[in-house]
Motif scaffolding. Sequence first.
Motif, PDB file in Angstrom:
ATOM      1  N   TYR A  39      -9.861  22.813 -74.380  1.00 18.85           N
ATOM      2  CA  TYR A  39      -9.709  21.418 -74.793  1.00 18.85           C
ATOM      3  C   TYR A  39      -9.926  20.537 -73.567  1.00 18.85           C
ATOM      4  O   TYR A  39      -9.714  20.963 -72.430  1.00 18.85           O
ATOM      5  CB  TYR A  39      -8.286  21.151 -75.302  1.00 18.85           C
ATOM      6  N   LYS A  40     -10.320  19.299 -73.826  1.00 19.39           N
ATOM      7  CA  LYS A  40     -10.244  18.268 -72.802  1.00 19.39           C
ATOM      8  C   LYS A  40      -9.251  17.235 -73.305  1.00 19.39           C
ATOM      9  O   LYS A  40      -9.373  16.750 -74.428  1.00 19.39           O
ATOM     10  CB  LYS A  40     -11.605  17.611 -72.550  1.00 19.39           C
ATOM     11  N   VAL A  41      -8.263  16.917 -72.482  1.00 20.30           N
ATOM     12  CA  VAL A  41      -7.215  15.983 -72.876  1.00 20.30           C
ATOM     13  C   VAL A  41      -7.115  14.890 -71.817  1.00 20.30           C
ATOM     14  O   VAL A  41      -7.050  15.184 -70.622  1.00 20.30           O
ATOM     15  CB  VAL A  41      -5.853  16.689 -73.027  1.00 20.30           C
ATOM     16  N   ILE A  42      -7.117  13.636 -72.261  1.00 15.62           N
ATOM     17  CA  ILE A  42      -6.944  12.511 -71.353  1.00 15.62           C
ATOM     18  C   ILE A  42      -5.556  11.927 -71.586  1.00 15.62           C
ATOM     19  O   ILE A  42      -5.229  11.501 -72.693  1.00 15.62           O
ATOM     20  CB  ILE A  42      -8.016  11.437 -71.570  1.00 15.62           C
ATOM     21  N   CYS A  43      -4.739  11.944 -70.543  1.00 15.30           N
ATOM     22  CA  CYS A  43      -3.374  11.408 -70.611  1.00 15.30           C
ATOM     23  C   CYS A  43      -3.236  10.316 -69.561  1.00 15.30           C
ATOM     24  O   CYS A  43      -3.365  10.595 -68.365  1.00 15.30           O
ATOM     25  CB  CYS A  43      -2.345  12.494 -70.327  1.00 15.30           C
ATOM     26  N   ALA A  44      -2.992   9.088 -70.024  1.00 14.79           N
ATOM     27  CA  ALA A  44      -2.769   7.977 -69.097  1.00 14.79           C
ATOM     28  C   ALA A  44      -3.864   7.929 -68.030  1.00 14.79           C
ATOM     29  O   ALA A  44      -3.584   7.845 -66.845  1.00 14.79           O
ATOM     30  CB  ALA A  44      -1.399   8.091 -68.451  1.00 14.79           C
ATOM     31  N   ASN A  45      -5.107   8.017 -68.467  1.00  9.52           N
ATOM     32  CA  ASN A  45      -6.282   7.913 -67.602  1.00  9.52           C
ATOM     33  C   ASN A  45      -6.483   9.113 -66.673  1.00  9.52           C
ATOM     34  O   ASN A  45      -7.340   9.063 -65.792  1.00  9.52           O
ATOM     35  CB  ASN A  45      -6.242   6.622 -66.775  1.00  9.52           C
ATOM     36  N   GLN A  46      -5.707  10.170 -66.856  1.00 14.76           N
ATOM     37  CA  GLN A  46      -5.935  11.409 -66.112  1.00 14.76           C
ATOM     38  C   GLN A  46      -6.542  12.439 -67.057  1.00 14.76           C
ATOM     39  O   GLN A  46      -6.084  12.586 -68.196  1.00 14.76           O
ATOM     40  CB  GLN A  46      -4.638  11.938 -65.505  1.00 14.76           C
ATOM     41  N   ALA A  61       5.917   9.412 -74.937  1.00 13.90           N
ATOM     42  CA  ALA A  61       5.411   8.037 -74.841  1.00 13.90           C
ATOM     43  C   ALA A  61       4.217   7.904 -73.906  1.00 13.90           C
ATOM     44  O   ALA A  61       4.018   6.851 -73.297  1.00 13.90           O
ATOM     45  CB  ALA A  61       6.524   7.085 -74.419  1.00 13.90           C
ATOM     46  N   VAL A  62       3.410   8.952 -73.806  1.00 16.36           N
ATOM     47  CA  VAL A  62       2.183   8.909 -73.009  1.00 16.36           C
ATOM     48  C   VAL A  62       0.989   8.846 -73.965  1.00 16.36           C
ATOM     49  O   VAL A  62       0.850   9.699 -74.850  1.00 16.36           O
ATOM     50  CB  VAL A  62       2.063  10.156 -72.106  1.00 16.36           C
ATOM     51  N   ILE A  63       0.136   7.850 -73.789  1.00 16.79           N
ATOM     52  CA  ILE A  63      -1.075   7.780 -74.605  1.00 16.79           C
ATOM     53  C   ILE A  63      -1.987   8.944 -74.228  1.00 16.79           C
ATOM     54  O   ILE A  63      -2.255   9.174 -73.043  1.00 16.79           O
ATOM     55  CB  ILE A  63      -1.810   6.452 -74.397  1.00 16.79           C
ATOM     56  N   PRO A 288       1.155  -4.606 -74.610  1.00 11.41           N
ATOM     57  CA  PRO A 288       2.225  -3.959 -75.386  1.00 11.41           C
ATOM     58  C   PRO A 288       1.998  -3.974 -76.893  1.00 11.41           C
ATOM     59  O   PRO A 288       2.260  -2.975 -77.575  1.00 11.41           O
ATOM     60  CB  PRO A 288       3.472  -4.766 -75.002  1.00 11.41           C
ATOM     61  N   SER A 289       1.508  -5.089 -77.434  1.00  9.97           N
ATOM     62  CA  SER A 289       1.317  -5.175 -78.885  1.00  9.97           C
ATOM     63  C   SER A 289       0.273  -4.178 -79.367  1.00  9.97           C
ATOM     64  O   SER A 289       0.432  -3.569 -80.436  1.00  9.97           O
ATOM     65  CB  SER A 289       0.919  -6.602 -79.279  1.00  9.97           C
ATOM     66  N   GLN A 290      -0.795  -3.987 -78.596  1.00  7.60           N
ATOM     67  CA  GLN A 290      -1.821  -3.029 -79.001  1.00  7.60           C
ATOM     68  C   GLN A 290      -1.340  -1.602 -78.785  1.00  7.60           C
ATOM     69  O   GLN A 290      -1.628  -0.712 -79.592  1.00  7.60           O
ATOM     70  CB  GLN A 290      -3.113  -3.270 -78.214  1.00  7.60           C
ATOM     71  N   PHE A 291      -0.595  -1.383 -77.703  1.00 11.63           N
ATOM     72  CA  PHE A 291      -0.013  -0.055 -77.456  1.00 11.63           C
ATOM     73  C   PHE A 291       0.857   0.364 -78.632  1.00 11.63           C
ATOM     74  O   PHE A 291       0.828   1.514 -79.078  1.00 11.63           O
ATOM     75  CB  PHE A 291       0.808  -0.096 -76.168  1.00 11.63           C
ATOM     76  N   ARG A 292       1.612  -0.593 -79.163  1.00 10.68           N
ATOM     77  CA  ARG A 292       2.499  -0.306 -80.293  1.00 10.68           C
ATOM     78  C   ARG A 292       1.712   0.184 -81.505  1.00 10.68           C
ATOM     79  O   ARG A 292       2.170   1.055 -82.243  1.00 10.68           O
ATOM     80  CB  ARG A 292       3.303  -1.559 -80.624  1.00 10.68           C
ATOM     81  N   THR A 293       0.520  -0.340 -81.725  1.00  8.76           N
ATOM     82  CA  THR A 293      -0.267   0.069 -82.893  1.00  8.76           C
ATOM     83  C   THR A 293      -0.778   1.497 -82.765  1.00  8.76           C
ATOM     84  O   THR A 293      -1.201   2.090 -83.760  1.00  8.76           O
ATOM     85  CB  THR A 293      -1.477  -0.867 -83.108  1.00  8.76           C
ATOM     86  N   LEU A 294      -0.754   2.053 -81.546  1.00 11.63           N
ATOM     87  CA  LEU A 294      -1.211   3.425 -81.343  1.00 11.63           C
ATOM     88  C   LEU A 294      -0.089   4.438 -81.517  1.00 11.63           C
ATOM     89  O   LEU A 294      -0.305   5.635 -81.356  1.00 11.63           O
ATOM     90  CB  LEU A 294      -1.818   3.575 -79.937  1.00 11.63           C
ATOM     91  N   ASN A 295       1.092   3.964 -81.848  1.00 19.42           N
ATOM     92  CA  ASN A 295       2.212   4.864 -82.088  1.00 19.42           C
ATOM     93  C   ASN A 295       1.943   5.676 -83.343  1.00 19.42           C
ATOM     94  O   ASN A 295       1.900   5.145 -84.456  1.00 19.42           O
ATOM     95  CB  ASN A 295       3.508   4.065 -82.243  1.00 19.42           C
ATOM     96  N   GLU A 296       1.788   6.958 -83.177  1.00 18.43           N
ATOM     97  CA  GLU A 296       1.376   7.822 -84.290  1.00 18.43           C
ATOM     98  C   GLU A 296       2.406   7.861 -85.406  1.00 18.43           C
ATOM     99  O   GLU A 296       2.072   8.021 -86.574  1.00 18.43           O
ATOM    100  CB  GLU A 296       1.110   9.235 -83.755  1.00 18.43           C
ATOM    101  N   GLU A 297       3.681   7.686 -85.078  1.00 20.95           N
ATOM    102  CA  GLU A 297       4.709   7.724 -86.109  1.00 20.95           C
ATOM    103  C   GLU A 297       4.585   6.547 -87.066  1.00 20.95           C
ATOM    104  O   GLU A 297       4.844   6.664 -88.257  1.00 20.95           O
ATOM    105  CB  GLU A 297       6.097   7.732 -85.473  1.00 20.95           C
ATOM    106  N   GLN A 298       4.182   5.395 -86.535  1.00 23.18           N
ATOM    107  CA  GLN A 298       4.042   4.210 -87.387  1.00 23.18           C
ATOM    108  C   GLN A 298       2.657   4.127 -88.023  1.00 23.18           C
ATOM    109  O   GLN A 298       2.486   3.541 -89.083  1.00 23.18           O
ATOM    110  CB  GLN A 298       4.302   2.951 -86.549  1.00 23.18           C
ATOM    111  N   HIS A 299       1.661   4.708 -87.349  1.00 25.09           N
ATOM    112  CA  HIS A 299       0.282   4.645 -87.832  1.00 25.09           C
ATOM    113  C   HIS A 299      -0.331   6.040 -87.737  1.00 25.09           C
ATOM    114  O   HIS A 299      -1.061   6.349 -86.791  1.00 25.09           O
ATOM    115  CB  HIS A 299      -0.530   3.643 -87.007  1.00 25.09           C
ATOM    116  N   PRO A 300      -0.026   6.920 -88.691  1.00 26.70           N
ATOM    117  CA  PRO A 300      -0.478   8.317 -88.613  1.00 26.70           C
ATOM    118  C   PRO A 300      -1.990   8.435 -88.469  1.00 26.70           C
ATOM    119  O   PRO A 300      -2.748   7.664 -89.051  1.00 26.70           O
ATOM    120  CB  PRO A 300       0.006   8.918 -89.940  1.00 26.70           C
TER     121      PRO A 300
END
Length: 312
Positions: A39-46, A61-63, A288-300
């Motif tokens: 896999y390739k995984v990008i976490c917080a720009n890493q 809480a890491v994108i 912050p508002s856009q980060f919130r929309t990426l929360n998988e629990e609220q927006h599967p």
Amino acid sequence: SRDHKINTSFRMFINRLHADFPPHWHTDIEMIIPQEAPYKVICANQTYHVEIGDILLICPAVIHEIFSPYPGTRVYIQADFSGVITLKDMDKAFRLMSPALHIKKSSCPPEIYDYLRGRIDKIMKLYFGSAPALHMNEKEEDESVIAFTELDPFGELEIYSLLMQFIAFCAKNISLFRDSDSSGSSTTFKNSTSLSNICTYISEHFTENLSLECIASHAGFSKYYFERIFSDYTGMTFYQYLQQMRINHAKSLLSNPELSVTDISYQAGFTSCTAFTRAFKKSTGYPPSQFRTLNEEQHPLSANPHFADIKL
């Protein structure tokens, strides 16, 4: 095997599908163990290139964004640690591992790798009843999961005990898993206990008006000496560390839809919503508002119904 156990905050999943997953985050920890394809995984720009047999632990809480270059079996684990994150050592462990801890099978000492992989194998046995073979045909895979059943009594407690052993071991031996270009100075090593205590103190008071001068005095060092050894120890300046602590707390608060961004900014220790938004976007790449929309629990996620994060 898309179905998981009920009445537990722990999920384990064997994914054979070949799909990418867009940026998202959740308050659970996530572990990915490729078995037949990387896999390739990008976490917080890493970027992490997770090879077969590697273990990637993504902190809460890491994108993260996941890319599947080739089809093949991968094991997923997701676990809610919100109930134990208040433990000082647990918070400290995630700070050390953030944004993710990559355990490479190729470079990890064999006895260390076998110990950590053994924790995961025991978890599999507890979760599935008997550990399913990871190289199995489709019929075997379908028969290996009993959908919507509960874990055995105290099974969840045993699983979380094993996970905490895994995390504690990794945190105590973090240098084994970090690529380092230079070793820390002996002076910094001697001061590591004091600095660890200071990091704990900051984690308990980061919403307050802390200054470099007051923290250096609390640690018993001069301002300039403390500034240098703190940077060596944490890899960032005191104010960068303090701000990141506040941002990490804000990430968790953003999972609560009842809180406004303004409320969160002040609860996280920022002096204004504008300063919070600027710092948050610089750290995460998102306001912050856009980060919130990426929360998988609220927006599967809808791209792949077999993804471990699915809410059934």
